[in-house]
Design an enzyme around this catalytic site. Structure first.
Site, PDB file in Angstrom:
ATOM      1  N   TRP A   1       0.807  -1.225   0.000  1.00 16.37           N
ATOM      2  CA  TRP A   1       0.000   0.000   0.000  1.00 16.37           C
ATOM      3  C   TRP A   1       0.839   1.273   0.000  1.00 16.37           C
ATOM      4  O   TRP A   1       0.324   2.358  -0.207  1.00 16.37           O
ATOM      5  CB  TRP A   1      -0.908   0.027   1.238  1.00 16.37           C
ATOM      6  CG  TRP A   1      -0.154  -0.278   2.500  1.00 16.37           C
ATOM      7  CD1 TRP A   1      -0.050  -1.506   3.108  1.00 16.37           C
ATOM      8  CD2 TRP A   1       0.666   0.605   3.274  1.00 16.37           C
ATOM      9  NE1 TRP A   1       0.776  -1.435   4.204  1.00 16.37           N
ATOM     10  CE2 TRP A   1       1.233  -0.141   4.326  1.00 16.37           C
ATOM     11  CE3 TRP A   1       0.979   1.957   3.183  1.00 16.37           C
ATOM     12  CZ2 TRP A   1       2.095   0.402   5.273  1.00 16.37           C
ATOM     13  CZ3 TRP A   1       1.838   2.513   4.128  1.00 16.37           C
ATOM     14  CH2 TRP A   1       2.389   1.738   5.150  1.00 16.37           C
ATOM     15  N   ASN A   2       2.151   1.170   0.311  1.00 11.77           N
ATOM     16  CA  ASN A   2       2.882   2.422   0.569  1.00 11.77           C
ATOM     17  C   ASN A   2       3.175   3.227  -0.700  1.00 11.77           C
ATOM     18  O   ASN A   2       3.245   4.449  -0.653  1.00 11.77           O
ATOM     19  CB  ASN A   2       4.131   2.182   1.432  1.00 11.77           C
ATOM     20  CG  ASN A   2       5.143   1.286   0.778  1.00 11.77           C
ATOM     21  OD1 ASN A   2       4.850   0.606  -0.204  1.00 11.77           O
ATOM     22  ND2 ASN A   2       6.341   1.260   1.320  1.00 11.77           N
TER      23      ASN A   2
ATOM     24  N   LYS B   1      -2.578  -8.629  -7.562  1.00 11.30           N
ATOM     25  CA  LYS B   1      -3.367  -8.427  -6.335  1.00 11.30           C
ATOM     26  C   LYS B   1      -2.751  -7.256  -5.577  1.00 11.30           C
ATOM     27  O   LYS B   1      -1.699  -7.387  -4.951  1.00 11.30           O
ATOM     28  CB  LYS B   1      -3.349  -9.670  -5.447  1.00 11.30           C
ATOM     29  CG  LYS B   1      -4.360  -9.550  -4.318  1.00 11.30           C
ATOM     30  CD  LYS B   1      -3.958 -10.231  -3.033  1.00 11.30           C
ATOM     31  CE  LYS B   1      -3.051  -9.429  -2.184  1.00 11.30           C
ATOM     32  NZ  LYS B   1      -3.638  -8.239  -1.533  1.00 11.30           N
ATOM     33  N   PRO B   2      -3.412  -6.097  -5.629  1.00 14.91           N
ATOM     34  CA  PRO B   2      -2.883  -4.961  -4.866  1.00 14.91           C
ATOM     35  C   PRO B   2      -3.227  -5.113  -3.390  1.00 14.91           C
ATOM     36  O   PRO B   2      -4.049  -5.944  -3.012  1.00 14.91           O
ATOM     37  CB  PRO B   2      -3.637  -3.767  -5.468  1.00 14.91           C
ATOM     38  CG  PRO B   2      -4.930  -4.343  -5.943  1.00 14.91           C
ATOM     39  CD  PRO B   2      -4.664  -5.771  -6.342  1.00 14.91           C
ATOM     40  N   ALA B   3      -2.596  -4.279  -2.565  1.00 17.11           N
ATOM     41  CA  ALA B   3      -2.881  -4.311  -1.121  1.00 17.11           C
ATOM     42  C   ALA B   3      -4.350  -3.961  -0.875  1.00 17.11           C
ATOM     43  O   ALA B   3      -4.924  -3.126  -1.581  1.00 17.11           O
ATOM     44  CB  ALA B   3      -1.978  -3.317  -0.403  1.00 17.11           C
TER      45      ALA B   3
ATOM     46  N   GLY C   1       6.681  -6.365  -0.544  1.00 21.17           N
ATOM     47  CA  GLY C   1       6.027  -6.302   0.757  1.00 21.17           C
ATOM     48  C   GLY C   1       7.022  -6.647   1.848  1.00 21.17           C
ATOM     49  O   GLY C   1       8.236  -6.504   1.665  1.00 21.17           O
ATOM     50  N   SER C   2       6.520  -7.140   2.955  1.00 21.26           N
ATOM     51  CA  SER C   2       7.395  -7.386   4.102  1.00 21.26           C
ATOM     52  C   SER C   2       8.230  -8.653   3.910  1.00 21.26           C
ATOM     53  O   SER C   2       7.826  -9.588   3.201  1.00 21.26           O
ATOM     54  CB  SER C   2       6.536  -7.521   5.362  1.00 21.26           C
ATOM     55  OG  SER C   2       5.641  -8.596   5.199  1.00 21.26           O
TER      56      SER C   2
ATOM     57  N   GLU D   1      10.825  -7.903  -3.545  1.00 22.05           N
ATOM     58  CA  GLU D   1      11.299  -6.599  -3.068  1.00 22.05           C
ATOM     59  C   GLU D   1      10.758  -6.477  -1.653  1.00 22.05           C
ATOM     60  O   GLU D   1       9.557  -6.272  -1.464  1.00 22.05           O
ATOM     61  CB  GLU D   1      10.736  -5.471  -3.952  1.00 22.05           C
ATOM     62  CG  GLU D   1      11.186  -5.530  -5.403  1.00 22.05           C
ATOM     63  CD  GLU D   1      12.648  -5.150  -5.585  1.00 22.05           C
ATOM     64  OE1 GLU D   1      13.256  -4.603  -4.646  1.00 22.05           O
ATOM     65  OE2 GLU D   1      13.180  -5.415  -6.666  1.00 22.05           O
ATOM     66  N   LEU D   2      11.650  -6.612  -0.656  1.00 21.13           N
ATOM     67  CA  LEU D   2      11.163  -6.754   0.724  1.00 21.13           C
ATOM     68  C   LEU D   2      11.579  -5.582   1.615  1.00 21.13           C
ATOM     69  O   LEU D   2      11.892  -4.506   1.126  1.00 21.13           O
ATOM     70  CB  LEU D   2      11.649  -8.099   1.280  1.00 21.13           C
ATOM     71  CG  LEU D   2      11.324  -9.315   0.381  1.00 21.13           C
ATOM     72  CD1 LEU D   2      11.903 -10.599   0.945  1.00 21.13           C
ATOM     73  CD2 LEU D   2       9.821  -9.470   0.168  1.00 21.13           C
TER      74      LEU D   2
ATOM     75  N   CYS E   1      10.391   1.492   2.235  1.00 15.60           N
ATOM     76  CA  CYS E   1      11.445   0.495   2.450  1.00 15.60           C
ATOM     77  C   CYS E   1      12.837   1.106   2.389  1.00 15.60           C
ATOM     78  O   CYS E   1      13.778   0.528   2.910  1.00 15.60           O
ATOM     79  CB  CYS E   1      11.309  -0.611   1.413  1.00 15.60           C
ATOM     80  SG  CYS E   1      11.244   0.042  -0.266  1.00 15.60           S
TER      81      CYS E   1
ATOM     82  N   GLU F   1      12.441  -2.798  11.139  1.00 18.73           N
ATOM     83  CA  GLU F   1      12.052  -1.752  10.200  1.00 18.73           C
ATOM     84  C   GLU F   1      10.971  -0.920  10.900  1.00 18.73           C
ATOM     85  O   GLU F   1       9.866  -1.421  11.145  1.00 18.73           O
ATOM     86  CB  GLU F   1      11.491  -2.430   8.945  1.00 18.73           C
ATOM     87  CG  GLU F   1      11.233  -1.497   7.818  1.00 18.73           C
ATOM     88  CD  GLU F   1      10.633  -2.218   6.605  1.00 18.73           C
ATOM     89  OE1 GLU F   1       9.936  -3.236   6.768  1.00 18.73           O
ATOM     90  OE2 GLU F   1      10.872  -1.734   5.488  1.00 18.73           O
TER      91      GLU F   1
HETATM   92  P1  NAD Z   1       2.778  -6.910   3.658  1.00 22.26           P
HETATM   93  O1  NAD Z   1       3.832  -7.937   3.432  1.00 22.26           O
HETATM   94  O2  NAD Z   1       1.945  -7.016   4.864  1.00 22.26           O
HETATM   95  O3  NAD Z   1       1.753  -6.891   2.426  1.00 22.26           O
HETATM   96  C1  NAD Z   1       2.180  -6.786   1.090  1.00 22.26           C
HETATM   97  C2  NAD Z   1       1.195  -7.496   0.205  1.00 22.26           C
HETATM   98  O4  NAD Z   1       1.160  -8.882   0.567  1.00 22.26           O
HETATM   99  C3  NAD Z   1      -0.230  -6.983   0.310  1.00 22.26           C
HETATM  100  O5  NAD Z   1      -0.833  -7.033  -0.968  1.00 22.26           O
HETATM  101  C4  NAD Z   1      -0.894  -7.975   1.252  1.00 22.26           C
HETATM  102  O6  NAD Z   1      -2.274  -8.107   1.033  1.00 22.26           O
HETATM  103  C5  NAD Z   1      -0.172  -9.259   0.882  1.00 22.26           C
HETATM  104  N1  NAD Z   1      -0.110 -10.230   1.984  1.00 22.26           N
HETATM  105  C6  NAD Z   1      -0.073  -9.978   3.319  1.00 22.26           C
HETATM  106  N2  NAD Z   1      -0.015 -11.133   4.008  1.00 22.26           N
HETATM  107  C7  NAD Z   1      -0.028 -12.124   3.104  1.00 22.26           C
HETATM  108  C8  NAD Z   1       0.011 -13.548   3.204  1.00 22.26           C
HETATM  109  N3  NAD Z   1       0.084 -14.172   4.385  1.00 22.26           N
HETATM  110  N4  NAD Z   1      -0.004 -14.259   2.055  1.00 22.26           N
HETATM  111  C9  NAD Z   1      -0.052 -13.635   0.868  1.00 22.26           C
HETATM  112  N5  NAD Z   1      -0.100 -12.305   0.703  1.00 22.26           N
HETATM  113  C10 NAD Z   1      -0.074 -11.552   1.811  1.00 22.26           C
HETATM  114  O7  NAD Z   1       3.509  -5.509   3.547  1.00 22.26           O
HETATM  115  P2  NAD Z   1       2.858  -4.065   3.625  1.00 22.26           P
HETATM  116  O8  NAD Z   1       2.575  -3.745   5.033  1.00 22.26           O
HETATM  117  O9  NAD Z   1       1.753  -3.930   2.627  1.00 22.26           O
HETATM  118  O10 NAD Z   1       4.063  -3.179   3.062  1.00 22.26           O
HETATM  119  C11 NAD Z   1       5.117  -2.782   3.847  1.00 22.26           C
HETATM  120  C12 NAD Z   1       6.324  -3.670   3.610  1.00 22.26           C
HETATM  121  O11 NAD Z   1       6.656  -3.673   2.229  1.00 22.26           O
HETATM  122  C13 NAD Z   1       7.545  -3.125   4.315  1.00 22.26           C
HETATM  123  O12 NAD Z   1       8.277  -4.179   4.884  1.00 22.26           O
HETATM  124  C14 NAD Z   1       8.329  -2.463   3.190  1.00 22.26           C
HETATM  125  O13 NAD Z   1       9.705  -2.349   3.415  1.00 22.26           O
HETATM  126  C15 NAD Z   1       8.037  -3.387   2.049  1.00 22.26           C
HETATM  127  N6  NAD Z   1       8.258  -2.703   0.761  1.00 22.26           N
HETATM  128  C16 NAD Z   1       9.359  -3.053   0.039  1.00 22.26           C
HETATM  129  C17 NAD Z   1       9.625  -2.393  -1.156  1.00 22.26           C
HETATM  130  C18 NAD Z   1      10.824  -2.738  -1.991  1.00 22.26           C
HETATM  131  O14 NAD Z   1      10.898  -2.304  -3.124  1.00 22.26           O
HETATM  132  N7  NAD Z   1      11.771  -3.502  -1.465  1.00 22.26           N
HETATM  133  C19 NAD Z   1       8.756  -1.402  -1.612  1.00 22.26           C
HETATM  134  C20 NAD Z   1       7.635  -1.075  -0.841  1.00 22.26           C
HETATM  135  C21 NAD Z   1       7.397  -1.752   0.347  1.00 22.26           C
END
Ligand code: NAD
Length: 509
Positions: free
Chosen positions: A175-176, A199-201, A253-254, A275-276, A310, A411
């Site tokens: 979502w960020n 699948k977006p956030a 994501g995370s 990309e985490l 991130c 983080e």
């Molecule tokens: P998140 O991992 O909670 O969610 C990211 C995506 O994964 C969302 O679409 C969410 O619905 C989905 N998701 C969540 N739990 C899931 C599961 N158990 N199984 C499958 N899909 C699942 O992360 P967030 O809170 O949306 O975003 C923040 C994180 O993303 C931070 O750690 C940040 O550093 C990272 N991030 C990394 C980059 C990069 O380029 N490295 C860029 C942006 C954000």
């Protein structure tokens, strides 16, 4: 801890936001996009998207799950046959058209970003403009997926190596950066000849739908791009991971969720690009341009989604000789930051994405204070007046913290700046590298030898030298260690959507 009063008039601006035209049809924006059609969830259910600045309902969107994901994968699989053999020039033309349409709609899409993500409008517009330039970059890169003719060791054989699109790609985004993280995946995938199920956030589906509409209007054929929405990511990701038609999982994501997805993707050895999370050190040496270093630190700490990025500085290391001066200048600038709704003119930081995020940030701050950390600024929720219904948190500066405390190891993902001091180059490099993350890092110095030594020694995928503006389309972006696998952007960004094939031709046959 005392609350800082930075209240600004939010309500009037939020009224303005409500007047925006959500692109022709509100109805369309609430549905999923599968096989070129706008569809409701099979169950007819919807989920709510709320404004993090006010808690108000922004929209209800279709709440899909595995059934719709399978439909989308089937559509993408069928569409792949033709899209893969469409010429790269033609695919590039469609992507250029998408760039142009997204540019025309930049204000409208940026308003959606503000409504569902909360970042200031100016920043949201910057994100949308940055995102749409990925269409441009990859439209051009599409024509450069060159193969090679390899000199053969046998007179009767010819050898060549060519690249082919991987197939159906499942993309999961956060979502960020609700626009940039999507286009940074779909542009290279479509350029390479892959088809996509995105699948977006769940917090930011509206921006994703607006981008799907851009692609639709640009002439992306039905099934080539599909968007599945859901309040629960698990049934959607399970279908993506278990369906043999999906050849790759592209996830941003995370780190925690990345590890779960990788373990499951291993069952069928699907390709993965991740990309985490990050834990960026920001290092200021005593010979640095102090003003530039303070400005850079403020920008990369507070002015990217209020610290929810991130690549945000997570730990600021300042050499002892200049620490006092740096801290005074940094705190003075941080104090002046304006917090409020993204629609308020002159706002620097919006709210955090939700209450869970705000609580997590505050817990880390409280833990640091309980261990002996000193508050130089902030460290409190903002809850009064116009802040009452949003998840606002005061810009915070913490001193006298230690490397191994959670505030420096996790983080933080919020507007919190822990400032630490150091004596030597060798020491600070070791401390900066002492983390499982390895995404971005920054160093400020005027010593060229130090630039080379430190940038070579830092275990990070991005090194900003006297620069805290992040990255750009032309260079690959990605992490060392637990910050990811693969790269997005640059020429590498296309490679991650291609499979390599070696062809051996026996002329004697
Ligand atoms: P998140 O991992 O909670 O969610 C990211 C995506 O994964 C969302 O679409 C969410 O619905 C989905 N998701 C969540 N739990 C899931 C599961 N158990 N199984 C499958 N899909 C699942 O992360 P967030 O809170 O949306 O975003 C923040 C994180 O993303 C931070 O750690 C940040 O550093 C990272 N991030 C990394 C980059 C990069 O380029 N490295 C860029 C942006 C954000």
């Amino acid at each position: 801890m005392k609350e800082i009063n930075m209240s600004v008039g939010l309500n009037q601006k939020l009224q303005e936001a409500k007047n925006i035209n959500l692109s022709e049809s509100q109805e369309r924006l609430e549905k999923m996009y599968i096989d070129g059609q706008w569809i409701s969830a099979d169950t007819g259910q919807t989920f709510e998207v709320c404004n993090p600045a006010t808690g108000e309902l922004v929209a209800k969107v279709a709440d899909g799950s595995g059934i719709e994901t399978k439909q989308a994968i089937d559509a993408a699989h069928l569409a792949f046959k033709e899209w893969a053999v469409t010429s790269a020039k033609e695919r590039g033309k469609i992507l250029k058209k998408a760039q142009q349409i997204m540019q025309e709609r930049a204000d409208e899409i940026a308003k959606l970003v503000v409504l569902e993500n909360g970042k200031p409008f100016k920043e949201a517009k910057g994100e949308v403009n940055f995102a749409l330039d990925y269409f441009d970059w990859f439209a051009e890169e599409a024509r450069r997926a060159y193969g090679t003719l390899v000199p053969s060791p046998f007179p009767h054989k010819r050898l060549w190596v060519q690249s082919q699109p991987l197939g159906v790609v499942a993309a999961i985004t956060p979502w960020n950066f609700p626009a940039a993280m999507i286009v940074r995946k779909i542009a290279p995938a479509l350029a390479a000849g892959c088809t996509v199920v995105l699948k977006p956030a769940e917090q930011t589906p509206l921006t994703a739908l607006a981008i799907a509409k851009v692609c639709h209007d640009a002439g992306v054929p039905p099934g080539v791009l599909n968007v599945v929405l859901g309040s629960n990511p698990i049934p959607i990701s399970e279908e993506m991971l278990n369906n043999p038609k999906v050849k790759k999982i592209g996830f941003t994501g995370s780190t925690e969720v990345g590890k779960l997805l990788m373990a499951k993707a291993a069952q069928s050895l699907k390709r993965v690009s991740f990309e985490l999370g990050g834990n960026a050190p920001f290092i200021v040496f005593e010979d640095a341009d102090l003003e530039a270093a303070v400005d850079g630190a403020i920008a990369i700490k507070y002015l990217r989604v209020g610290g929810q990025s991130c690549i945000c500085a997570n730990r600021i290391y300042v050499q002892e000789a200049i620490a006092e001066e740096f801290i005074a200048a940094f705190v003075a600038k941080a104090k002046k930051l304006k917090i409020g709704s993204g629609f308020e003119p002159g706002v620097d930081l919006g709210p955090l994405i939700n209450e869970t995020a705000r609580n997590k940030v505050h817990q880390l701050v409280e833990d640091a204070v309980a261990r002996g950390g000193e508050i130089a600024l902030g460290a409190s929720y903002l809850t009064k007046g116009d802040y009452a219904s949003g998840s606002f948190y005061a810009p915070t500066v913490l001193l006298k913290v230690e490397d191994l405390w959670p505030i420096c190891q996790e983080e933080v993902f919020g507007p919190v700046a822990p400032i630490l001091t150091f004596q030597t180059e060798e020491e600070v490099v070791a401390r900066a590298n002492h983390t499982n993350y390895g995404l971005a890092s920054y160093l400020y110095t005027r010593d060229l030898g130090r630039v080379v030594r430190v940038s070579e020694a830092l275990e990070y995928g991005l090194i900003g030298v006297n620069d805290a503006a992040g990255y750009t389309h032309e260079i690959p972006f990605g992490g060392f260690k637990e910050s990811g696998l693969g790269r997005e952007g640059g020429a590498k960004g296309l490679e991650d959507y291609l499979e390599v094939k070696s062809v051996v031709v026996n002329l004697a046959q």
